[in-house]
Design an enzyme around this catalytic site. Structure first.
Site, PDB file in Angstrom:
ATOM      1  N   GLN A  90      10.273 -14.481 153.425  1.00 27.38           N
ATOM      2  CA  GLN A  90      11.100 -15.229 154.363  1.00 27.38           C
ATOM      3  C   GLN A  90      11.088 -16.721 154.032  1.00 27.38           C
ATOM      4  OE1 GLN A  90       9.329 -12.501 157.881  1.00 27.38           O
ATOM      5  NE2 GLN A  90      10.643 -14.127 158.662  1.00 27.38           N
ATOM      6  N   ARG A 111       8.972 -11.897 165.456  1.00 29.29           N
ATOM      7  CA  ARG A 111      10.222 -12.244 166.135  1.00 29.29           C
ATOM      8  C   ARG A 111       9.977 -13.251 167.255  1.00 29.29           C
ATOM      9  NH1 ARG A 111      15.093  -8.204 166.304  1.00 29.29           N
ATOM     10  NH2 ARG A 111      16.722  -9.651 166.856  1.00 29.29           N
ATOM     11  N   CYS A 112       9.224 -14.280 166.917  1.00 24.07           N
ATOM     12  CA  CYS A 112       8.943 -15.301 167.936  1.00 24.07           C
ATOM     13  C   CYS A 112       8.549 -16.578 167.243  1.00 24.07           C
ATOM     14  CB  CYS A 112       7.871 -14.803 168.885  1.00 24.07           C
ATOM     15  SG  CYS A 112       6.279 -15.599 168.780  1.00 24.07           S
ATOM     16  N   GLU A 120      15.165 -14.579 168.648  1.00 18.86           N
ATOM     17  CA  GLU A 120      13.839 -14.231 169.140  1.00 18.86           C
ATOM     18  C   GLU A 120      13.775 -14.162 170.660  1.00 18.86           C
ATOM     19  OE1 GLU A 120      11.733 -17.215 166.998  1.00 18.86           O
ATOM     20  OE2 GLU A 120      11.594 -15.960 165.218  1.00 18.86           O
TER      21      GLU A 120
END
Lengths: 801, 289
Positions: free
Chosen positions: A236, A383-384, A753
């Site tokens: 990523q 996802r945060c 998110e």
């Protein structure tokens, strides 16, 4: 600006910001034409498989490679001793710790990397793994983080004995990593002493794993003649990998090329650098042949970045009317055997300081202590935006606990404590600076949409009949878009991001960014931004990311930072081009810049109909007919360092019905209202919300990585680890408000998110609410049928009719 | 899948299968592969020789034999679900097959594999025991039949002898005035049962003239709740009898604790699935649903 039918038609043709343009990525994915790391093959390519520890904690007595090396097709078996001369047996983590690439003298978590086998293919490599004989002397495993700092606790990290100056603070014990705190402890303690009401709750935010559909992998190829290392990596953050690889290997950064090809989901799991990547690269350098390592599902769930695993104690102080006076939070953070959290380097607890939420809380104090245990390392932002999930969970749970104590309605207490629209920008007691919001409007819209009063009435009737129905409400505020480089960096590199746009002579454009899509549809949405800014149709704009040899340096995609940072860079770069385009247009039209106005895709001379130059005309001129002294070409680069974070928010409501005889919880209704500021592509946002809600449902209702007392991991395959299918996934209802960010060039805030962060406490709130009339204030996740039944059984609710 | 090396055979007749089994001591039979292949993937199962029987046509198909239906061992779960013959004459099988795993698995997984594997987590053992099915086994020595109710000996342990395969299954057709149900609690699609119960009962007027109750995954094999059956047979079933029967069923449960739940939970769930299955079967027998 003109709003004639003709110009509206031109605008629609651009498919710019606000348009639900279909995803450009999908045709290749749905036809199976994606190109993932494991799809890439190179001539002479070898495969790597890792020998892993069966023990959570053990000393390595010996490693015998003889049999494995004798197997035809095996090229090498590497251990820590082989990497030592290259000084590559340990590597830095993003959190200021070090991590063993291959176990050095002892193993500290189950399935830790002990040796790597390089062979002609995966079959031979897997056979050889079984032939590597490792002798272990088992040591007592430390599994419970509450016991990490006991005086008789086994020391996990012998390499750190005596080194009490940690990366973030003094270390208080050999198994202690850091203490991080924020806020005014004294004033907070005082507020608690003076309070009319206080509440306290312990909650465990369990260990979960992002579990992207594609596992992690790397194909490394070292060209001995050029001295250049090329690696395809599931990353990523490819540029960060390049910098770290260069630092580790001594290869000049200009001769390291990292490519993130198509990536099958990241969710934070693909931010860290894993031993598998490093060993593939080292093996390629040593053997001079391409080496591929791709992990299995079990390896992914067991050894690569987990998330959460925080034991939180939340407290609120309030007056009898429910006005919150203070928040106090103490956290014990289980980081596993190495501190491999993926946070901005100076933030060992991430953005946890957002834990005052959407509320006007005058006093607050939070403290986090990180400790080692014999578990896999991690603490990634699933996802945060770096522990925002934990922050939202603790404050939302505590507001409910307070409401229950005061006998107040859970919506009413929120409306009473929200930061008011006129208070923005609002500095929180813990140092966040909320940029914009309208929390009252958002929650009221949701309450109206679901007919909240009617739902509460129905709940009352159900309770009278002995039925369990719960209503969960969450009003969250996130902090995303790390971040201002004055405070945010990764290993010293500021967390800006970048965009480079080139407009070609015939008017189409190529843009490259420092971010990297993993399913977020960057190819689609970045083009929309440029389309609106420059008047070039989206279809004629090519977006490229992920190749460090061509893309400008960026920090990558995680923490919802693409829109707040990358999209801002894109807009600013486009505006630089537009400014030059205006000068060229003025030159072509023989007027001054000031005489021009922009109209969708062209500059017009004010008040002179027909006197205009389209972006296409200007692009051509940029290569052959320029004002005196202007350099040719039409391109720009922008490195955008955000002045501030953005603060998306939302109001979620969930209704559950619980079968008290089995513990099965049925989500009857889930209403999600999100405010992410300006909406670039509503359809992509809708997709993101659905995905995030579904992942949130998975975390809250089933996902868990647990351990037995010996440190053996449980539930590390998809047989047990919960990935909801269409059968389990509830129906989602979505809604939105738009409160633009005042400092972002597009007013956008980031969204992907929010549904994960916001939905998880909503499920807990709904489940707990079903039992609230029985004085239940909190239940730990996951809310599996088994656990919910245990509560029913404990309360005697499951007695036969 | 990265298994160890194995030799692969793909015979097309039952005789060839049996011959290969005799010639290769360690051979394993590959039916749908949804139990064996995951074990091979994890290298838990040593399969040096694999006999793939998917090409043996004689093992496939569903046929009407009047008082019973004959089901080939290699009939897939999907084929069971869509069979009109079964839907009309033995509806318990399609109902239960729908609750097995997911469509991809059901397209490959077979009724014979599910039975012969001897896994107490599989669903067909309970169904077959509740139906009083008869298994036809074939070895080089010939054919023999074994009732489902004496086939399952322990976990992964059945009456199947060395060099013997399950060829086909005889299931009796549903009687008039009978009702059936398979209730299954699972954590998610694709999971094995936390607990499940198969019930078949026949009514004579309001009186239950016969009933079978068999539970899945709460013991080393599927468990026939005989005391519960004896309690209900010959009686007019009401809620308090159902409760008593569920208690009796729970008393024979011996589940293994795992991530699905502890012994207490699984036992209670077996009880609850039993209650629900009896209620549904009763309603169906009465023609109420």
């Amino acid at each position: 600006m003109s709003t004639s039918a003709e110009s509206i038609e031109r605008e629609e043709k651009l498919q710019g910001v606000g348009c639900s343009r279909k995803r450009k990525e999908d045709p290749r994915f749905i036809q199976g034409k994606g190109n993932y790391v494991d799809d890439i093959k190179m001539p002479g390519m070898l495969c790597a498989e890792i020998v892993r520890s069966p023990y959570a904690h053990a000393r390595i007595i010996s490693i015998d490679k003889t049999e494995a090396l004798a197997l035809p097709g095996v090229h090498a078996v590497l251990t820590a001793d082989d990497l030592k001369p290259l000084d590559l047996h340990w590597m830095p983590t993003l959190a200021g710790d070090v991590q063993a690439v291959l176990a050095d003298e002892k193993v500290v978590f189950q399935m830790q990397e002990v040796a790597v086998v390089i062979a002609n293919d995966r079959y031979i490599a897997a056979d050889a793994v079984q032939l590597v004989k490792v002798e272990y002397e088992p040591l007592p495993a430390l599994v419970d983080p509450h016991k990490s700092m006991d005086s008789d606790a086994p020391v996990i990290r012998e390499d750190l004995i005596g080194k009490m100056d940690g990366a973030h603070s003094k270390r208080l014990h050999d198994n202690h990593i850091f203490t991080w705190d924020v806020g005014d402890k004294e004033s907070t303690d005082q507020a608690f002493e003076d309070a009319e009401v206080t509440v306290k709750e312990n909650m465990f935010y369990h260990r979960v794993h992002p579990c992207p559909l594609e596992t992690c992998g790397c194909l490394a190829s070292f060209d001995k003649i050029e001295g250049k290392l090329t690696a395809y990596v599931t990353s990523q953050a490819p540029h960060v990998v390049r910098t770290v690889v260069s630092m580790l290997s001594g290869i000049p950064e200009s001769k390291v090329r990292i490519i993130s090809p198509d990536i099958g989901g990241g969710f934070g799991n693909k931010v860290p650098i894993y031993p598998g990547y490093v060993t593939a690269m080292v093996a390629s350098i040593v053997l001079g042949r391409p080496v591929k390592w791709v992990e299995s599902r079990i390896e992914n769930l067991t050894t690569t970045g987990f998330a959460r695993d925080w034991h939180m104690e939340g407290e609120l102080a309030a007056d009898n009317e429910g006005r919150i006076k203070a928040l106090r939070v103490n956290v014990l953070a289980d980081h596993g055997a190495f501190d491999a959290c993926a946070d901005p380097s100076k933030f060992p607890a991430g953005m946890f300081h957002i834990c005052t939420g959407s509320y006007d809380i005058p006093n607050a104090y939070a403290r986090v202590d990180g400790v080692y245990t014999n578990k896999a390392p991690g603490g990634v932002a699933y996802r945060c935006s770096f522990r925002v999930t934990e922050a939202v969970y603790v404050v939302e749970r505590m507001v409910d606990v307070l409401a229950q104590k005061l006998g107040m309605d859970k919506a009413e207490i929120r409306l009473k404590n929200f930061v008011k629209p006129e208070q923005f920008p609002y500095p929180t007691a813990l140092g966040a600076n909320l940029d914009s919001g309208d929390y009252h409007t958002a929650l009221n819209k949701v309450l109206d949409a679901v007919d909240y009063k009617e739902l509460r009435k129905e709940q009352e009737e159900k309770r009278a009949n002995g039925e369990l129905m719960g209503i969960g409400i969450v009003t969250f505020t996130e902090i995303v878009g790390a971040g201002p480089s004055k405070s945010c960096d990764i290993l010293g590199v500021g967390m800006f991001d970048s965009a480079e746009i080139r407009v070609h002579p015939t008017g189409s454009a190529l843009a490259r960014m420092g971010t990297i899509t993993q399913g977020q549809a960057h190819q689609t949405t970045y083009a929309q931004i440029i389309a609106t800014e420059l008047g070039i149709p989206s279809e004629e704009i090519q977006i490229e990311e992920g190749d460090t040899d061509t893309a400008p340096y960026g920090l990558g995609t995680y923490g919802s930072r693409t829109t707040p940072v990358g999209a801002a860079a894109t807009a600013v770069a486009a505006r630089k081009i537009k400014a030059k385009a205006a000068k060229i247009a003025a030159h072509l039209l023989e007027v001054s810049d000031d005489d021009l106005e922009w109209d969708v895709d062209r500059f017009k001379v004010k008040g002179v109909p027909g006197q205009e130059k389209t972006m296409k005309d200007i692009a051509w001129a940029a290569y052959n007919n320029l004002p005196e002294g202007m350099e040719p070409g039409l391109e720009a680069v922008d490195y955008y360092d955000p002045p501030e974070y953005t603060y998306p928010f939302g109001a979620y409501l969930c209704v559950v019905d619980i079968d008290k005889y089995t513990g099965v919880t049925k989500v009857r209704r889930f209403y999600a209202l999100d405010d992410c500021g300006t909406r670039i592509n509503p359809m992509v946002i809708e997709g993101q919300i659905h995905g995030g809600l579904t992942e949130g449902y998975a975390v809250a209702m089933g996902q868990e990585l647990s351990f037995d007392p010996e440190g053996n991991i449980e539930g590390n395959s998809l047989m047990d680890y919960f990935l909801p299918t269409a059968v389990e996934t509830p129906h989602w209802e979505t809604d939105y408000t738009v409160t633009p960010s005042p400092h972002h060039p597009l007013g956008a805030k980031g969204v992907a998110e929010s549904p994960h962060v916001g939905s998880i406490p909503t499920f807990t709130a709904a489940v707990v609410d079903a039992f609230a009339h029985l004085d239940v204030t909190h239940m730990n996740m996951p809310h599996s049928a088994y656990r919910v039944w245990q509560k029913c059984h404990e309360l005697g609710l499951d007695k036969a009719k | 899948m990265i298994p160890e090396q194995f030799e692969y055979f793909a015979p097309s007749t039952i005789d060839e299968v049996l011959k290969l089994m005799v010639e290769n001591d360690e051979a394993k039979i590959l039916a749908g592969g949804h139990s064996l292949l995951p074990m091979m993937k994890l290298r838990f199962a040593e399969a040096t020789h694999l006999i793939d029987i998917n090409g043996v046509e004689a093992l496939k198909g569903i046929s009407d034999k009047g008082d019973h239906i004959l089901i080939g061992a290699m009939t897939t779960e999907s084929e069971l679900i869509v069979s009109e013959l079964l839907q009309q004459k033995c509806p318990l099988i399609p109902e239960a097959a729908k609750l097995i795993a997911d469509p991809q698995v059901r397209n490959r997984g077979t009724i014979g594999g599910d039975i012969a594997h001897g896994d107490p987590g599989n669903d067909h053992p309970s169904i077959m025991m509740a139906l009083d099915a008869i298994f036809v086994l074939q070895s080089p020595d010939g054919e023999r039949t074994v009732p489902a109710n004496s086939f399952f000996l322990g976990t992964y342990w059945t009456e199947l002898g060395e060099n013997e395969i399950l060829k086909e299954i005889q299931v009796p057709v549903a009687k008039p005035n009978s009702g059936y149900a398979y209730t299954k609690l699972k954590r998610k699609t694709g999971d094995f049962a936390t607990a499940a119960t198969a019930v078949i009962l026949t009514l004579d007027g309001d009186t239950c003239s016969s009933i079978s109750i068999v539970m899945t995954n709460v013991g080393p094999t599927a468990l026939k709740a005989e005391e519960a059956e004896n309690l209900l047979a010959g009686k007019v079933i009401d809620e308090s009898l159902i409760e008593e029967a569920a208690e009796k069923a729970m008393s024979i449960c011996d589940p293994a604790e795992d991530l699905r739940g502890d012994v207490e939970y699984k036992t209670h769930m077996a009880g609850e699935m039993t209650r629900r299955a009896i209620r549904i079967a009763l309603q169906r027998a009465k023609g109420e649903i």
